[in-house]
Motif scaffolding. Structure first.
Motif, PDB file in Angstrom:
ATOM      1  N   MET A   1      -3.708  -8.941  -6.190  1.00 11.61           N
ATOM      2  CA  MET A   1      -3.453  -7.806  -5.339  1.00 11.61           C
ATOM      3  C   MET A   1      -2.581  -6.816  -6.109  1.00 11.61           C
ATOM      4  SD  MET A   1      -3.169  -9.583  -1.578  1.00 11.61           S
ATOM      5  CE  MET A   1      -3.091  -8.033  -0.755  1.00 11.61           C
ATOM      6  N   LYS A   2      -2.807  -5.566  -5.871  1.00 11.69           N
ATOM      7  CA  LYS A   2      -2.187  -4.500  -6.653  1.00 11.69           C
ATOM      8  C   LYS A   2      -0.697  -4.314  -6.354  1.00 11.69           C
ATOM      9  CE  LYS A   2      -2.694   0.443  -7.594  1.00 11.69           C
ATOM     10  NZ  LYS A   2      -3.491   1.639  -7.379  1.00 11.69           N
ATOM     11  N   TYR A   3      -0.308  -4.389  -5.093  1.00  9.28           N
ATOM     12  CA  TYR A   3       1.068  -4.094  -4.698  1.00  9.28           C
ATOM     13  C   TYR A   3       1.851  -5.372  -4.423  1.00  9.28           C
ATOM     14  CZ  TYR A   3      -1.037   0.489  -4.036  1.00  9.28           C
ATOM     15  OH  TYR A   3      -1.712   1.672  -4.228  1.00  9.28           O
ATOM     16  N   LYS A   4       3.179  -5.243  -4.473  1.00 10.31           N
ATOM     17  CA  LYS A   4       4.047  -6.376  -4.182  1.00 10.31           C
ATOM     18  C   LYS A   4       5.150  -5.945  -3.210  1.00 10.31           C
ATOM     19  CE  LYS A   4       6.775  -5.686  -8.412  1.00 10.31           C
ATOM     20  NZ  LYS A   4       6.332  -4.339  -8.637  1.00 10.31           N
ATOM     21  N   VAL A   5       5.873  -6.923  -2.699  1.00 11.73           N
ATOM     22  CA  VAL A   5       6.962  -6.641  -1.762  1.00 11.73           C
ATOM     23  C   VAL A   5       7.956  -5.690  -2.425  1.00 11.73           C
ATOM     24  CG1 VAL A   5       8.910  -7.650  -0.512  1.00 11.73           C
ATOM     25  CG2 VAL A   5       6.704  -8.820  -0.534  1.00 11.73           C
ATOM     26  N   GLY A   6       8.355  -4.665  -1.689  1.00 14.59           N
ATOM     27  CA  GLY A   6       9.297  -3.680  -2.181  1.00 14.59           C
ATOM     28  C   GLY A   6       8.637  -2.416  -2.700  1.00 14.59           C
ATOM     29  N   ASP A   7       7.333  -2.477  -2.988  1.00 13.93           N
ATOM     30  CA  ASP A   7       6.626  -1.281  -3.461  1.00 13.93           C
ATOM     31  C   ASP A   7       6.514  -0.255  -2.349  1.00 13.93           C
ATOM     32  OD1 ASP A   7       6.236  -2.401  -5.949  1.00 13.93           O
ATOM     33  OD2 ASP A   7       4.098  -2.809  -5.665  1.00 13.93           O
ATOM     34  N   LYS A   8       6.646   1.005  -2.726  1.00 18.58           N
ATOM     35  CA  LYS A   8       6.397   2.093  -1.789  1.00 18.58           C
ATOM     36  C   LYS A   8       4.962   2.553  -1.989  1.00 18.58           C
ATOM     37  CE  LYS A   8      11.018   3.627  -1.008  1.00 18.58           C
ATOM     38  NZ  LYS A   8      11.929   4.750  -0.859  1.00 18.58           N
ATOM     39  N   VAL A   9       4.265   2.739  -0.879  1.00 17.02           N
ATOM     40  CA  VAL A   9       2.869   3.158  -0.911  1.00 17.02           C
ATOM     41  C   VAL A   9       2.649   4.303   0.068  1.00 17.02           C
ATOM     42  CG1 VAL A   9       1.945   0.902  -1.609  1.00 17.02           C
ATOM     43  CG2 VAL A   9       2.243   1.411   0.806  1.00 17.02           C
ATOM     44  N   ARG A  10       1.618   5.056  -0.201  1.00 14.03           N
ATOM     45  CA  ARG A  10       1.213   6.122   0.718  1.00 14.03           C
ATOM     46  C   ARG A  10       0.024   5.594   1.506  1.00 14.03           C
ATOM     47  NH1 ARG A  10      -2.548  10.184   0.824  1.00 14.03           N
ATOM     48  NH2 ARG A  10      -1.937  12.034   1.975  1.00 14.03           N
ATOM     49  N   ILE A  11       0.082   5.749   2.810  1.00 16.08           N
ATOM     50  CA  ILE A  11      -1.025   5.327   3.667  1.00 16.08           C
ATOM     51  C   ILE A  11      -2.058   6.446   3.648  1.00 16.08           C
ATOM     52  CG2 ILE A  11      -1.690   4.653   5.994  1.00 16.08           C
ATOM     53  CD1 ILE A  11       1.309   3.690   6.269  1.00 16.08           C
ATOM     54  N   LYS A  12      -3.255   6.111   3.248  1.00 17.01           N
ATOM     55  CA  LYS A  12      -4.315   7.110   3.091  1.00 17.01           C
ATOM     56  C   LYS A  12      -4.707   7.719   4.437  1.00 17.01           C
ATOM     57  CE  LYS A  12      -6.701   5.046  -0.866  1.00 17.01           C
ATOM     58  NZ  LYS A  12      -7.986   4.453  -1.285  1.00 17.01           N
ATOM     59  N   GLU A  13      -5.160   8.952   4.384  1.00 14.14           N
ATOM     60  CA  GLU A  13      -5.748   9.592   5.554  1.00 14.14           C
ATOM     61  C   GLU A  13      -7.218   9.206   5.562  1.00 14.14           C
ATOM     62  OE1 GLU A  13      -4.613  13.703   6.048  1.00 14.14           O
ATOM     63  OE2 GLU A  13      -2.722  13.307   5.023  1.00 14.14           O
ATOM     64  N   LEU A  14      -7.633   8.525   6.610  1.00 12.16           N
ATOM     65  CA  LEU A  14      -8.969   7.935   6.678  1.00 12.16           C
ATOM     66  C   LEU A  14      -9.800   8.545   7.786  1.00 12.16           C
ATOM     67  CD1 LEU A  14      -7.754   4.232   6.456  1.00 12.16           C
ATOM     68  CD2 LEU A  14      -8.598   5.626   4.564  1.00 12.16           C
ATOM     69  N   ASP A  15     -11.109   8.486   7.621  1.00 17.47           N
ATOM     70  CA  ASP A  15     -11.994   8.874   8.712  1.00 17.47           C
ATOM     71  C   ASP A  15     -12.361   7.604   9.501  1.00 17.47           C
ATOM     72  OD1 ASP A  15     -14.075   7.521   7.326  1.00 17.47           O
ATOM     73  OD2 ASP A  15     -14.716   9.367   6.345  1.00 17.47           O
ATOM     74  N   GLU A  16     -13.060   7.772  10.588  1.00 15.54           N
ATOM     75  CA  GLU A  16     -13.396   6.636  11.458  1.00 15.54           C
ATOM     76  C   GLU A  16     -14.144   5.526  10.718  1.00 15.54           C
ATOM     77  OE1 GLU A  16     -12.534   5.930  14.664  1.00 15.54           O
ATOM     78  OE2 GLU A  16     -11.227   7.667  14.481  1.00 15.54           O
ATOM     79  N   ILE A  17     -15.021   5.890   9.830  1.00 15.59           N
ATOM     80  CA  ILE A  17     -15.823   4.892   9.101  1.00 15.59           C
ATOM     81  C   ILE A  17     -14.936   4.060   8.189  1.00 15.59           C
ATOM     82  CG2 ILE A  17     -17.652   4.598   7.380  1.00 15.59           C
ATOM     83  CD1 ILE A  17     -18.959   7.122   8.667  1.00 15.59           C
ATOM     84  N   LYS A  18     -14.012   4.701   7.483  1.00 15.78           N
ATOM     85  CA  LYS A  18     -13.149   3.982   6.547  1.00 15.78           C
ATOM     86  C   LYS A  18     -12.097   3.137   7.257  1.00 15.78           C
ATOM     87  CE  LYS A  18     -13.884   7.122   2.742  1.00 15.78           C
ATOM     88  NZ  LYS A  18     -13.315   8.158   1.879  1.00 15.78           N
ATOM     89  N   ARG A  19     -11.837   3.417   8.522  1.00 22.19           N
ATOM     90  CA  ARG A  19     -10.881   2.606   9.291  1.00 22.19           C
ATOM     91  C   ARG A  19     -11.494   1.285   9.749  1.00 22.19           C
ATOM     92  NH1 ARG A  19      -9.475   7.752  12.298  1.00 22.19           N
ATOM     93  NH2 ARG A  19      -7.787   8.623  11.037  1.00 22.19           N
TER      94      ARG A  19
END
Length: 80
Positions: A1-19
């Motif tokens: 997995m790419k991220y680990k505990v403590g990493d800051k991430v941006r939550i993507k803006e998704l359309d209905e299909i990608k959700r």
């Protein structure tokens, strides 16, 4: 997995299909966090999902689980 505990991430803006995801539901309350940067507080390698805790509680919850494809590296700019 790419991220680990403590990493800051941006939550993507998704359309209905990608959700839509076969292994994890995307609750409507999660939409308000799209485009925001938050910190990962737990990683579930088995389910391949990340737990992100938020400063406020919505619908009785202060955290939600996200799949990796719903997250991205935050864009940081340096002032000059």
């Amino acid at each position: 997995m790419k991220y680990k505990v403590g990493d800051k991430v941006r939550i993507k803006e998704l359309d209905e299909i990608k959700r839509k995801h076969p292994q994890l539901g995307y609750n409507d309350a999660m939409i308000q966090y799209e485009g925001q940067i938050h910190q990962i507080v737990a990683v579930d390698d088995y389910r391949e999902q990340y737990k992100i805790k938020f400063p406020n509680e919505i619908r009785g919850r202060s955290h939600w689980f996200y799949k990796e494809e719903w997250l991205e590296d935050p864009i940081e700019f340096e002032a000059f």
